[in-house]
Scaffold this active site. Structure first.
Site, PDB file in Angstrom:
ATOM      1  CB  CYS A  79      -0.978  -0.074   1.169  1.00  0.00           C
ATOM      2  SG  CYS A  79      -2.464   0.841   0.835  1.00  0.00           S
ATOM      3  CG  HIS A 169      -2.807  -3.308   4.291  1.00  0.00           C
ATOM      4  ND1 HIS A 169      -1.731  -2.724   4.913  1.00  0.00           N
ATOM      5  CD2 HIS A 169      -3.515  -2.296   3.732  1.00  0.00           C
ATOM      6  CE1 HIS A 169      -1.783  -1.415   4.737  1.00  0.00           C
ATOM      7  NE2 HIS A 169      -2.854  -1.130   4.022  1.00  0.00           N
ATOM      8  CD  GLU A 171       0.074  -5.652   6.101  1.00  0.00           C
ATOM      9  OE1 GLU A 171      -0.010  -6.235   5.003  1.00  0.00           O
ATOM     10  OE2 GLU A 171      -0.158  -4.437   6.249  1.00  0.00           O
TER      11      GLU A 171
HETATM   12  N1  GLN Z   1      -3.746   6.272   1.192  1.00  0.00           N
HETATM   13  C1  GLN Z   1      -2.430   6.033   1.731  1.00  0.00           C
HETATM   14  C2  GLN Z   1      -1.388   6.877   0.986  1.00  0.00           C
HETATM   15  O1  GLN Z   1      -1.683   7.485   0.011  1.00  0.00           O
HETATM   16  C3  GLN Z   1      -2.054   4.569   1.675  1.00  0.00           C
HETATM   17  C4  GLN Z   1      -2.986   3.756   2.559  1.00  0.00           C
HETATM   18  C5  GLN Z   1      -2.399   2.503   3.120  1.00  0.00           C
HETATM   19  O2  GLN Z   1      -1.189   2.312   3.185  1.00  0.00           O
HETATM   20  N2  GLN Z   1      -3.280   1.656   3.590  1.00  0.00           N
HETATM   21  O3  GLN Z   1      -0.286   6.922   1.380  1.00  0.00           O
END
Ligand code: GLN
Length: 193
Positions: A79, A169, A171
């Site tokens: 992410c 994610h 994890e």
């Molecule tokens: N929206 C977050 C970003 O732009 C990422 C979200 C996440 O890591 N769950 O950094």
């Protein structure tokens, strides 16, 4: 096998748990001198990419981490970590590490779908637990990048040699198969698993 987890912000503790369950030693990277210890792989957790990128620069870890990845250090990003690796951000002029040949749009799923959970395919694994939390979307990846997972026509996981990146994610549940894939393919260099 020692997995270093970037621990300046985000869900680094969950990643540590996963890699410990898989029999790895873990090391938190909180400041520049932590990078002097030896480790075999680096995990970039989810969280807030803007904050993480800023802290990497302020803590003077940015260049060392970038160079190590370009030199072949296995890295797994989830992410926000994927946003840090991307060579291009479609809605943001800031590029962070820029080591992975993908273009990413942040917060691509909109308010209604800000967070959701699915079971999806990842490589040859079926029904893998995937949590999307204000997730980005991988809108483009360069030729030669392996697409490992897609959801509703959107690319959700890719691998480019030593770099594994996903928009979800893995994890947050008890399913360890994505981290195991990382250890097998990116760290141990097995070609299939
Ligand atoms: N929206 C977050 C970003 O732009 C990422 C979200 C996440 O890591 N769950 O950094």
């Amino acid at each position: 096998m020692k997995a270093a987890v970037l621990a300046v912000q985000g869900d680094f503790a969950e990643h540590e748990n996963v890699f410990r369950k898989l029999g790895c030693d873990t090391l938190q990277i909180r400041q520049k001198r932590d990078l002097e210890q030896s480790f075999d792989a680096l995990i970039l957790p989810g969280g807030e990419s803007t904050v993480q990128g800023k802290l990497l620069r302020e803590l003077d870890m940015f260049d060392t981490i970038r160079t190590r990845i370009l030199d072949g250090l296995p890295v797994m990003a989830t992410c926000a970590g994927t946003i840090l690796l991307a060579k291009q951000l479609l809605d943001d002029p800031t590029i962070h590490l820029g080591t992975l040949d993908i273009a990413v749009r942040r917060n691509a799923y909109g308010r209604q779908l800000a967070s959701f959970h699915i079971s999806g395919s990842f490589g040859t694994s079926k029904d893998v637990s995937m949590s999307f939390i204000r997730a980005p979307q991988i809108e483009f990846c360069a030729p030669g990048i392996e697409v490992l997972s897609e959801h509703q026509g959107r690319i959700t996981a890719v691998r480019q040699n030593n770099q594994l990146a996903m928009t979800f994610h893995p994890e947050l549940g008890t399913d360890l198969r994505v981290a195991q894939y990382f250890l097998d393919v990116c760290v141990s260099g097995k070609t299939t698993c």
